[in-house]
Motif scaffolding. Sequence first.
Motif, PDB file in Angstrom:
ATOM      1  N   HIS A  46       0.831  -1.203   0.000  1.00 14.14           N
ATOM      2  CA  HIS A  46       0.000   0.000   0.000  1.00 14.14           C
ATOM      3  C   HIS A  46       0.868   1.257   0.000  1.00 14.14           C
ATOM      4  O   HIS A  46       2.053   1.204   0.331  1.00 14.14           O
ATOM      5  CB  HIS A  46      -0.870   0.068   1.266  1.00 14.14           C
ATOM      6  N   ILE A  47       0.215   2.379  -0.355  1.00 10.87           N
ATOM      7  CA  ILE A  47       0.832   3.694  -0.106  1.00 10.87           C
ATOM      8  C   ILE A  47      -0.141   4.476   0.766  1.00 10.87           C
ATOM      9  O   ILE A  47      -1.351   4.490   0.503  1.00 10.87           O
ATOM     10  CB  ILE A  47       1.076   4.468  -1.412  1.00 10.87           C
ATOM     11  N   PHE A  48       0.407   5.089   1.804  1.00  8.92           N
ATOM     12  CA  PHE A  48      -0.416   5.898   2.706  1.00  8.92           C
ATOM     13  C   PHE A  48       0.027   7.351   2.642  1.00  8.92           C
ATOM     14  O   PHE A  48       1.233   7.633   2.618  1.00  8.92           O
ATOM     15  CB  PHE A  48      -0.198   5.476   4.168  1.00  8.92           C
ATOM     16  N   ASP A  49      -0.931   8.260   2.680  1.00  9.75           N
ATOM     17  CA  ASP A  49      -0.598   9.645   3.014  1.00  9.75           C
ATOM     18  C   ASP A  49      -0.305   9.674   4.508  1.00  9.75           C
ATOM     19  O   ASP A  49      -1.075   9.108   5.304  1.00  9.75           O
ATOM     20  CB  ASP A  49      -1.790  10.564   2.732  1.00  9.75           C
ATOM     21  N   VAL A  50       0.784  10.337   4.882  1.00 11.67           N
ATOM     22  CA  VAL A  50       1.125  10.398   6.311  1.00 11.67           C
ATOM     23  C   VAL A  50       0.019  11.150   7.066  1.00 11.67           C
ATOM     24  O   VAL A  50      -0.363  10.775   8.182  1.00 11.67           O
ATOM     25  CB  VAL A  50       2.509  11.062   6.513  1.00 11.67           C
ATOM     26  N   ALA A  51      -0.545  12.180   6.419  1.00 13.38           N
ATOM     27  CA  ALA A  51      -1.623  12.943   7.074  1.00 13.38           C
ATOM     28  C   ALA A  51      -2.834  12.043   7.345  1.00 13.38           C
ATOM     29  O   ALA A  51      -3.519  12.197   8.354  1.00 13.38           O
ATOM     30  CB  ALA A  51      -2.014  14.131   6.200  1.00 13.38           C
ATOM     31  N   PHE A  52      -3.079  11.107   6.445  1.00 18.52           N
ATOM     32  CA  PHE A  52      -4.192  10.156   6.657  1.00 18.52           C
ATOM     33  C   PHE A  52      -3.904   9.269   7.876  1.00 18.52           C
ATOM     34  O   PHE A  52      -4.759   9.063   8.737  1.00 18.52           O
ATOM     35  CB  PHE A  52      -4.369   9.312   5.387  1.00 18.52           C
ATOM     36  N   LEU A  53      -2.658   8.765   7.950  1.00 18.98           N
ATOM     37  CA  LEU A  53      -2.301   7.912   9.099  1.00 18.98           C
ATOM     38  C   LEU A  53      -2.449   8.689  10.403  1.00 18.98           C
ATOM     39  O   LEU A  53      -2.899   8.158  11.416  1.00 18.98           O
ATOM     40  CB  LEU A  53      -0.869   7.395   8.949  1.00 18.98           C
TER      41      LEU A  53
END
Length: 494
Positions: free
Chosen positions: A351-358
Amino acid sequence: MSRSAWLIQRIARERLKTDTMYSQLLTHLTKYNQQHILHFWDALSESERAQLARQIDAIDLAELAQLVRGGSGRGAAKSNDWAEMARRAKPPRTIRRTSMDSRNAGPRPVGAEEAQERGEAALAAGEVGVLLVAGGQGTRLGFTHPKGLYPIGPVSSASLIQIHIEKILAIAARYGVHIPLYLMTSPATHEETVVFLDCHERFGLPADDLLIFTQGTMPAVDASTGKLLLSEPGSLFLSPNGHGGTVAALKESRAIEDALGRGVQRLFYLQIDNPLVPICDAEFIGHHLLHRSEMSSLAIRKKNPDDKVGNFVSIDDQTWVIEYIDFPGDVANQREPDGSLRFWAGSIAIHIFDVAFLDRVAMLSDALPFHMARKKVPYLDKNGRRIQPRSPNALKFERFIFDLLPEARNTIIVEAAAEDVFGPLKNAPGAGQDTAEHVQALLVAQYHGWLRAAGAVVADGAAIEISPLFALDPRDVRERIQPGTVFEGRQYLR
Ligand code: UTP
């Protein structure tokens, strides 16, 4: 006061303290019918008592009781009716493509060039870090060390963790940046992993680019009674709380702040047991960015309706993974007019996550559901005998990272060819699939493909291994190998 009187008083005080601790624990445990875990209390040392008390304190016994009854956890929504959800599902938003390398040079999807450029720009700007999870106990593999130490290199015997780190180093060198690695361990894997990395000087990764953090644990219970299991007289059987535990652990370890402080805005997520992961694949990152996705996933095309991979689906405009075991046969068998599977996208834990989402969902991490599995768990019986069960005797509870998908906006699922990206090491030698032998064969086939695409002549049985430091992909191989070069026997290109 004489010394002996002082000593007597002190002993009395200590006894009162542990008696109080005992009675408080007993009252609490009795409420949930778990008082049996104090069975060996009288024989425990003070530090063992304190440890057991800490472990009990960390468990939400009300939630555990609910999980045993088949719930999905205190903060989680009520258990999902997967069959009902699957029947309402549509295929998710996807980018179809046939290959990430030039072995199967099929048509690249619309937008591939733009995605590649966009992903490369993000990499060159130092906006991407890597999140590698390595907390699992690797029970099926039967290896006596953490899985990351497994010598998987078909010629070099390089460990899984070395291969991942070399990829990160090669990508960092390609784009002239630092790529931080956020490495998650668990109490079961932490110490050995740290010592191994120290002994090998992190395989060249700068100390500042490595942040190791540890995930939480969950207790296991007896499958027929729901009672907690002891691994020692003074210790519960605890196991890592699943890769979904990453979210809370990232926050608690301040890894999210570290990433944001470095300007890292996306994290490329992978699991330790798959050495084929195309870490920081620029095109995948580009699709994530172009779609303004908060969480994107790589998928492989299922060959059969009942393939043992999670299914990506869309329900009410949210993306979900429904595990194969919960995916009803009539839905799995649905076909498009051209005969292909309607629900073709299988999850491979990339996966790729936006850090802001995490950062946003860290607050919800308690709301991620628990999944229950029956496992073989060794335990102490009431006579203090260690029992090694022959068949699954216990329930374990884990959170899964893909349960974040419904929380994410604009998710995009990107197809990759299985042989390019998916070779998980799960099972001990002799099993029908996902053994070291299978994974090594996949690696060798990949290297053969890269060399042949560069015009090399490769003998069919040649045991060839390519270190990521020599070449990350077919493009690198073309730059380093003259057409017509012959490869046979055993060779490690590094
Ligand atoms: P698996 O669920 O396949 O578990 O994890 P495992 O530990 O590799 O093997 P078994 O099931 O005990 O045989 C897939 C990946 O997720 C990581 C593992 O390290 C592996 O890379 N993982 C799993 C964690 O980091 N933490 C967990 O709690 C569970």
